[in-house]
Design a protein around this motif. Structure first.
Motif, PDB file in Angstrom:
ATOM      1  N   VAL A   4       0.822  -1.204   0.000  1.00 40.01           N
ATOM      2  CA  VAL A   4       0.000   0.000   0.000  1.00 40.01           C
ATOM      3  C   VAL A   4       0.862   1.264   0.000  1.00 40.01           C
ATOM      4  O   VAL A   4       0.634   2.195  -0.784  1.00 40.01           O
ATOM      5  N   GLN A 274      -3.447  -5.941  -1.160  1.00 38.36           N
ATOM      6  CA  GLN A 274      -4.534  -5.484  -0.300  1.00 38.36           C
ATOM      7  C   GLN A 274      -5.800  -6.282  -0.618  1.00 38.36           C
ATOM      8  O   GLN A 274      -5.936  -6.849  -1.703  1.00 38.36           O
ATOM      9  N   GLY A 277      -9.734  -4.931  -3.359  1.00 42.11           N
ATOM     10  CA  GLY A 277      -9.176  -3.923  -4.237  1.00 42.11           C
ATOM     11  C   GLY A 277      -7.822  -4.238  -4.815  1.00 42.11           C
ATOM     12  O   GLY A 277      -7.150  -3.336  -5.299  1.00 42.11           O
ATOM     13  N   LEU A 280      -5.770  -3.065  -8.668  1.00 37.72           N
ATOM     14  CA  LEU A 280      -5.766  -1.642  -8.987  1.00 37.72           C
ATOM     15  C   LEU A 280      -4.711  -1.369 -10.058  1.00 37.72           C
ATOM     16  O   LEU A 280      -3.580  -1.828  -9.956  1.00 37.72           O
ATOM     17  N   PHE A 291      -6.845   5.964 -13.014  1.00 38.21           N
ATOM     18  CA  PHE A 291      -7.044   4.977 -11.962  1.00 38.21           C
ATOM     19  C   PHE A 291      -8.000   3.919 -12.505  1.00 38.21           C
ATOM     20  O   PHE A 291      -9.208   4.180 -12.665  1.00 38.21           O
ATOM     21  N   LEU A 293      -9.983   1.089 -11.560  1.00 36.95           N
ATOM     22  CA  LEU A 293     -10.486   0.461 -10.339  1.00 36.95           C
ATOM     23  C   LEU A 293     -11.119  -0.887 -10.667  1.00 36.95           C
ATOM     24  O   LEU A 293     -11.755  -1.043 -11.711  1.00 36.95           O
ATOM     25  N   SER A 299     -14.352  -2.836  -3.588  1.00 33.94           N
ATOM     26  CA  SER A 299     -13.015  -2.528  -4.092  1.00 33.94           C
ATOM     27  C   SER A 299     -12.949  -1.099  -4.609  1.00 33.94           C
ATOM     28  O   SER A 299     -11.945  -0.396  -4.428  1.00 33.94           O
ATOM     29  N   ASN A 303     -10.397   1.824  -3.000  1.00 35.13           N
ATOM     30  CA  ASN A 303      -9.420   2.526  -3.818  1.00 35.13           C
ATOM     31  C   ASN A 303      -9.748   4.004  -3.976  1.00 35.13           C
ATOM     32  O   ASN A 303      -8.839   4.840  -4.103  1.00 35.13           O
ATOM     33  N   TYR A 307      -6.560   5.821  -2.395  1.00 35.98           N
ATOM     34  CA  TYR A 307      -5.637   6.293  -3.431  1.00 35.98           C
ATOM     35  C   TYR A 307      -6.148   7.527  -4.181  1.00 35.98           C
ATOM     36  O   TYR A 307      -5.399   8.493  -4.357  1.00 35.98           O
TER      37      TYR A 307
END
Length: 399
Positions: A4, A274, A277, A280, A291, A293, A299, A303, A307
């Motif tokens: 992470v 993680q 999620g 990613l 991003f 996702l 999830s 995220n 993030y």
């Protein structure tokens, strides 16, 4: 697969910079200051009364009771000229009224007795009582708020009072949202066998709006490579951030990573240790950050909170570390062997005022039902991480 913290570090190093713009203060609610906001004049603007009462020379009221004739009345309003207080007299004055010249004290009306055009001071007060002196709060040119401050109603009021008619703020990020999946049907549309109503579009749109950065568009994309290419190419051209849901794993119809890179995007990361999620995907193309996702709603939530919010705060010139809080862990705690586990939970204060975490059922990545009760997303270290777990870090789902 990376951890992470490494994922956060890579994203932070690749963020597009949002330029500053100048806007009217009245339009600045919710925006983030790009430069210090300063006072255009001192606060208070002039010497004034803090109460309804009588302006006097303290030398005239050292012995009480004493009766003084009234020489003038000063309301909290525009004045043609500043009154001057003659020795041995008092001026009727109201809260916010401009203090007469040579007056140095205000006696509140509760300590007086009025009769016709004279007032009797019944109780002695110290020199300077109930005065607001010019500039005692802030001198002209003082900083009202630092760069990175979000304009709240209170700050907007302070800026207005300080004469800051315009402020420099960060431009709002342009955000495009792409929802992929042939089985996903926009909210409210009729469902056919094998289709599901879209939760991710409403979730992403509502979350961004709650943070004050609503998306400019939410588009639905078919599970075809040409459709993904067209949608991504358009989004890269018009957005600082592109958020997609679904299409980032290893299935035959997961086109987001491959198409993004064919369009010239540089991969920053794909897969984080993680749960939920894990798949990613983050890449940068020019001034746009993508991003990708995963498709499961939990999830997406994780995220977004961890993030995307971190990236938005940094782009706006704010420190995302301030979002993290601590609470006492529950007695029984689920942990993954080699992954950070994101726990949806309730944080509340116990009888001693300490914050404690309460776990909720339904933690699978496709489940969102517990969000009706959850107010926190909790970071639970993996069994391989040398971190204490008697207290845990968490993020508020509602800030």
């Amino acid at each position: 697969m990376i951890g992470v913290d490494e994922a956060l570090s890579r994203i932070a190093g690749a963020l597009p910079e949002l330029p500053a713009e100048t806007i009217a203060t009245r339009d600045a609610l919710g925006r983030v200051l790009a430069a210090k906001a300063r006072t255009a004049h001192p606060l208070p603007l002039f010497d004034q009364s803090a109460v309804d009462g009588y302006a006097v020379r303290h030398a005239d009221v050292q012995r009480v009771p004493v009766t003084l004739p009234l020489s003038t009345t000063v309301a909290a309003s525009a004045q043609a000229a500043r009154a001057r207080l003659a020795p041995g007299t008092a001026a009727r004055i109201f809260t916010g009224g401009l203090l007469p010249l040579d007056a140095d004290t205000v006696v509140r009306q509760e300590l007086t007795r009025r009769k016709a055009d004279a007032v009797t001071i019944l109780k002695a007060v110290a020199p300077g009582t109930d005065l607001r002196r010019q500039g005692e709060e802030l001198a002209k040119g003082s900083v009202v708020a630092a760069a990175g401050a979000r304009v709240t109603p209170g700050l907007l009021a302070a800026l207005a009072l300080a004469g800051a008619h315009q402020v420099q703020v960060r431009r709002q990020p342009r955000i495009a949202v792409l929802i992929s999946g042939d089985e996903v049907v926009p909210h409210g549309a009729p469902l056919k066998l094998g289709q599901v109503p879209d939760a991710n579009g409403p979730l992403i749109g509502a979350q961004l709006a709650q943070w004050g950065v609503p998306p400019s568009s939410i588009d639905y994309v078919a599970d075809r490579e040409d459709a993904v290419r067209t949608a991504l190419a358009s989004a890269f051209e018009r957005a600082d951030l592109v958020l997609s849901s679904g299409g980032v794993s290893v299935g035959d119809f997961d086109f987001i990573p491959s198409v993004a890179e064919k369009l010239g995007a540089e991969r920053l990361l794909w897969k984080v240790a993680q749960k939920p999620g894990m798949p990613l995907y983050v890449a940068r193309r020019g001034a746009s950050l993508l991003f990708g996702l995963p498709g499961n709603p939990a999830s997406v939530l994780v995220n977004l909170q961890v993030y995307v919010r971190d990236a938005l705060e940094r782009m706006l010139g704010r420190d995302p570390r301030a979002r993290w809080r601590h609470a006492i862990a529950p007695a029984r705690l689920h942990r993954e062997q080699e992954k950070t586990f994101w726990l949806r939970a309730i944080v509340s204060a116990d009888a001693q005022g300490q914050l404690r975490l309460e776990t909720l059922s339904g933690q699978a990545s496709h489940m969102l039902g517990n969000l009706a009760r959850a107010n926190a997303l909790v970071r639970v270290p993996g069994m391989n991480e040398a971190e204490r777990v008697d207290t845990l870090r968490w993020l508020s789902l509602y800030d």
